[in-house]
Motif scaffolding. Structure first.
Motif: not given
Length: 205
Positions: A123-131
């Motif tokens: 989450v820290q690297k790619y951001g919050k989940p989309d799905v």
């Protein structure tokens, strides 16, 4: 057998040509074979109890292995009298020997913390989940009902339900991660859970 035991000790998950693990043995006993009557699979609720008892046996074997091999997992770094004193413990009755579960033991405290930290790192690297995707098993799937023997219900065959669910889960993963039906997946987290006899999986993309 003596050579295998000497090389691998009492590891319950070790398998070789001359011996199998406890888990492998019961997986063999639960197999469906054409033309061969397996009384275990026709036990109804008794089969459910048998499956639970055998899982407890497998888990107990793993816990015994961990308990008897604390030096190999460097448990001396986490236990001992000095640790208790430094933690502020002054009661002699509360000072004892702690058995530490390794991070590889599924369901253990360190394992759950490691999984949580891995998830937070994504989450820290790619951001919050989309799905947020949930897959739930349906006991009325054709793949389940057509394999039942006369008089059986899906609840009588938890092994069959789990195998069909696992096959469909693997197909879903292939659709998501290889065929990109929802777009290219850059990171994902999977959680498997069971509630009230229903298999579920949650995928964060």
């Amino acid at each position: 057998m003596e050579d295998a035991n000497a090389r691998n000790g009492d590891d319950p998950d070790f398998s070789s040509k001359i011996r199998v693990s406890v888990r492998d043995y019961y997986c063999y006993k639960f197999q469906m074979r054409r033309g061969i009557f397996n009384p275990i699979l026709h036990g109804g609720r008794l089969f459910q109890q048998f499956a639970v008892d055998m899982y407890i046996k497998v888990e107990s074997s793993r816990l015994d292995y961990v308990r008897n091999n604390q030096k190999e997992i460097r448990a001396d770094l986490y236990q001992g009298l000095m640790d208790s004193i430094q933690a502020g413990e002054s009661r002699a009755s509360a000072v004892g020997k702690r058995t530490v579960l390794p991070a590889s033991f599924i369901g253990g405290d360190r394992n759950m913390k490691r999984r949580y930290m891995d998830a937070m790192a994504l989450v820290q690297k790619y951001g919050k989940p989309d799905v947020f995707l949930t897959m739930t098993s349906n006991p009325k799937w054709d793949e389940i009902t057509r394999e039942l023997d006369p008089g059986q219900t899906p609840q009588d065959r938890p092994d069959l339900m789990v195998r069909v669910f696992r096959a469909k889960l693997e197909d879903l993963k292939k659709q998501l991660f290889e065929k990109h039906i929802l777009g290219k997946v850059i990171a994902h987290i999977m959680l498997l859970s069971s509630r009230r006899g229903v298999c579920r999986t949650h995928t964060f993309c």
